[in-house]
Motif scaffolding. Structure first.
Motif, PDB file in Angstrom:
ATOM      1  N   THR A 124      45.416  41.724  50.035  1.00 31.03           N
ATOM      2  CA  THR A 124      45.021  42.967  49.373  1.00 31.03           C
ATOM      3  C   THR A 124      45.778  43.132  48.064  1.00 31.03           C
ATOM      4  OG1 THR A 124      44.532  44.009  51.488  1.00 31.03           O
ATOM      5  CG2 THR A 124      44.874  45.475  49.627  1.00 31.03           C
ATOM      6  N   LYS A 125      45.042  43.529  47.040  1.00 27.65           N
ATOM      7  CA  LYS A 125      45.635  43.773  45.719  1.00 27.65           C
ATOM      8  C   LYS A 125      45.238  45.170  45.256  1.00 27.65           C
ATOM      9  CE  LYS A 125      46.997  39.485  44.658  1.00 27.65           C
ATOM     10  NZ  LYS A 125      48.118  39.036  43.918  1.00 27.65           N
TER      11      LYS A 125
ATOM     12  N   VAL B  78      41.320  45.741  46.128  1.00 25.88           N
ATOM     13  CA  VAL B  78      40.471  44.585  46.399  1.00 25.88           C
ATOM     14  C   VAL B  78      41.113  43.813  47.548  1.00 25.88           C
ATOM     15  CG1 VAL B  78      39.601  42.390  45.490  1.00 25.88           C
ATOM     16  CG2 VAL B  78      39.641  44.413  44.027  1.00 25.88           C
ATOM     17  N   THR B  79      40.328  43.544  48.594  1.00 24.56           N
ATOM     18  CA  THR B  79      40.831  42.815  49.757  1.00 24.56           C
ATOM     19  C   THR B  79      39.964  41.584  49.992  1.00 24.56           C
ATOM     20  OG1 THR B  79      41.597  44.866  50.775  1.00 24.56           O
ATOM     21  CG2 THR B  79      41.389  42.955  52.221  1.00 24.56           C
ATOM     22  N   GLY B  80      40.624  40.442  50.060  1.00 26.49           N
ATOM     23  CA  GLY B  80      39.934  39.195  50.379  1.00 26.49           C
ATOM     24  C   GLY B  80      40.225  38.821  51.822  1.00 26.49           C
ATOM     25  N   TYR B  81      39.224  38.331  52.516  1.00 22.08           N
ATOM     26  CA  TYR B  81      39.363  37.878  53.904  1.00 22.08           C
ATOM     27  C   TYR B  81      39.123  36.373  53.925  1.00 22.08           C
ATOM     28  CZ  TYR B  81      39.111  42.801  55.171  1.00 22.08           C
ATOM     29  OH  TYR B  81      39.355  44.149  55.277  1.00 22.08           O
ATOM     30  N   TYR B  82      40.086  35.642  54.479  1.00 18.88           N
ATOM     31  CA  TYR B  82      40.056  34.180  54.445  1.00 18.88           C
ATOM     32  C   TYR B  82      40.096  33.601  55.846  1.00 18.88           C
ATOM     33  CZ  TYR B  82      41.402  34.967  49.586  1.00 18.88           C
ATOM     34  OH  TYR B  82      41.445  35.386  48.283  1.00 18.88           O
TER      35      TYR B  82
ATOM     36  N   PRO C  58      35.804  39.196  37.519  1.00 23.23           N
ATOM     37  CA  PRO C  58      37.134  39.822  37.434  1.00 23.23           C
ATOM     38  C   PRO C  58      37.747  40.111  38.808  1.00 23.23           C
ATOM     39  CG  PRO C  58      35.428  41.352  36.676  1.00 23.23           C
ATOM     40  CD  PRO C  58      34.772  40.032  36.895  1.00 23.23           C
ATOM     41  N   ILE C  59      36.908  40.333  39.787  1.00 29.29           N
ATOM     42  CA  ILE C  59      37.412  40.566  41.143  1.00 29.29           C
ATOM     43  C   ILE C  59      38.028  39.284  41.697  1.00 29.29           C
ATOM     44  CG2 ILE C  59      36.699  41.118  43.509  1.00 29.29           C
ATOM     45  CD1 ILE C  59      34.536  42.973  42.142  1.00 29.29           C
ATOM     46  N   MET C  60      37.354  38.171  41.473  1.00 24.69           N
ATOM     47  CA  MET C  60      37.892  36.878  41.912  1.00 24.69           C
ATOM     48  C   MET C  60      39.193  36.571  41.172  1.00 24.69           C
ATOM     49  SD  MET C  60      35.853  35.652  44.237  1.00 24.69           S
ATOM     50  CE  MET C  60      36.047  33.889  44.305  1.00 24.69           C
ATOM     51  N   ASP C  61      39.249  36.923  39.887  1.00 27.59           N
ATOM     52  CA  ASP C  61      40.469  36.717  39.103  1.00 27.59           C
ATOM     53  C   ASP C  61      41.631  37.511  39.689  1.00 27.59           C
ATOM     54  OD1 ASP C  61      39.054  35.027  37.412  1.00 27.59           O
ATOM     55  OD2 ASP C  61      38.811  36.536  35.828  1.00 27.59           O
ATOM     56  N   ILE C  62      41.369  38.736  40.124  1.00 27.29           N
ATOM     57  CA  ILE C  62      42.411  39.583  40.735  1.00 27.29           C
ATOM     58  C   ILE C  62      42.932  38.926  42.006  1.00 27.29           C
ATOM     59  CG2 ILE C  62      42.766  41.761  41.983  1.00 27.29           C
ATOM     60  CD1 ILE C  62      40.850  43.019  39.854  1.00 27.29           C
ATOM     61  N   LEU C  63      42.033  38.444  42.847  1.00 26.08           N
ATOM     62  CA  LEU C  63      42.460  37.817  44.114  1.00 26.08           C
ATOM     63  C   LEU C  63      43.217  36.509  43.879  1.00 26.08           C
ATOM     64  CD1 LEU C  63      39.496  38.383  46.566  1.00 26.08           C
ATOM     65  CD2 LEU C  63      41.794  39.346  46.700  1.00 26.08           C
ATOM     66  N   SER C  64      42.917  35.821  42.785  1.00 22.16           N
ATOM     67  CA  SER C  64      43.584  34.530  42.560  1.00 22.16           C
ATOM     68  C   SER C  64      44.978  34.688  41.962  1.00 22.16           C
ATOM     69  CB  SER C  64      42.717  33.642  41.664  1.00 22.16           C
ATOM     70  OG  SER C  64      42.620  34.200  40.370  1.00 22.16           O
ATOM     71  N   LYS C  65      45.323  35.890  41.481  1.00 22.17           N
ATOM     72  CA  LYS C  65      46.674  36.134  40.943  1.00 22.17           C
ATOM     73  C   LYS C  65      47.681  36.147  42.087  1.00 22.17           C
ATOM     74  CE  LYS C  65      45.252  38.903  37.009  1.00 22.17           C
ATOM     75  NZ  LYS C  65      45.246  40.251  36.444  1.00 22.17           N
ATOM     76  N   ARG C  66      48.835  35.641  41.815  1.00 23.92           N
ATOM     77  CA  ARG C  66      49.921  35.620  42.809  1.00 23.92           C
ATOM     78  C   ARG C  66      50.614  36.931  42.895  1.00 23.92           C
ATOM     79  NH1 ARG C  66      49.905  31.714  46.384  1.00 23.92           N
ATOM     80  NH2 ARG C  66      49.017  29.877  45.528  1.00 23.92           N
TER      81      ARG C  66
END
Length: 171
Positions: free
Chosen positions: A56-57, A69-73, A163-171
C-alpha cells in the motif's frame, strides 16, 4: 478423366492459391465466453485476496485530498490494484485486475457528496459505477450504472493506469 478433374480440384482448393493473406484476417472472439472467463478470473482473485501479499502506498499528488493505492501480489505477480482518491466533494475508487495476458477488467466507482466532506452531515448525492471488460488491447464490453455517455477507450485506461503502476513500483 474424372479422377484427374477431381484431383486437380482438390489440389486447387486445398492450397487456397487465390486466398487472401490470412495474417491480416481478424479472428472474431466469442464475447460471451470471454466475459464469463473474465468474471470467473475476477471472482477468483477477490476470493483469494487474503492470501496475497499487499503493498500500500499513500498518494497525495493524484487528487485534491490524497488517496491510497494498494497492489495485491501472488508470488510476486500483480493480480489486482485497488485505488481510492479523495476530493472535497467526493471520492473515486478503481480496481484493476490482471492475469497472465495483462489487464483484463476495470471497475470504477465515483461517489459525489452534496457538500464538501469536511462539513458536518454531508450526504451522498449520487454514485456511478462502470465496468470495463478488456480483451487484448480493446474494450469488449462496458457496463455503466447509471447509463453514462462517456466511455474510456483501452488507450485511455492504459494512460490512467501508468501513473498508478509507477507509484506501486517505487520503493
Amino acid at each position: 478423366m474424372r479422377i484427374l478433374i477431381i484431383l486437380i480440384t482438390v489440389i486447387f482448393f486445398g492450397n487456397n492459391t487465390f486466398a487472401a493473406d490470412k495474417t491480416s484476417t481478424n479472428h472474431p472472439i466469442d464475447t460471451p465466453a470471454v466475459i464469463r472467463k473474465i468474471q470467473s478470473d475476477f471472482a477468483l482473485i477477490n476470493k483469494q485476496l487474503s492470501f496475497y501479499q499487499k503493498k500500500t502506498k499513500d498518494v497525495f499528488e493524484m487528487s485534491a485530498e490524497g488517496g491510497e493505492v494498494t497492489g495485491y501480489y501472488n508470488k510476486g505477480v500483480l493480480k489486482k490494484i485497488h485505488c481510492i482518491f479523495y476530493g472535497e466533494t467526493g471520492k473515486a475508487e478503481a480496481d484493476y485486475y490482471f492475469n497472465s495476458a495483462g489487464l483484463f477488467f476495470l471497475y470504477k466507482k465515483e461517489t459525489f457528496y452534496d457538500k464538501p466532506m469536511y462539513l458536518k452531515d454531508f450526504k451522498i448525492k449520487n454514485t456511478t459505477e462502470t465496468r470495463y471488460y478488456l480483451n487484448g488491447d480493446q474494450v469488449i464490453r462496458k457496463l455503466a450504472k447509471p447509463i453514462a455517455s462517456s466511455t474510456l477507450s483501452y488507450k485511455e485506461i492504459k494512460a490512467e493506469l501508468k501513473p498508478i503502476m509507477d507509484i506501486l513500483s517505487k520503493r
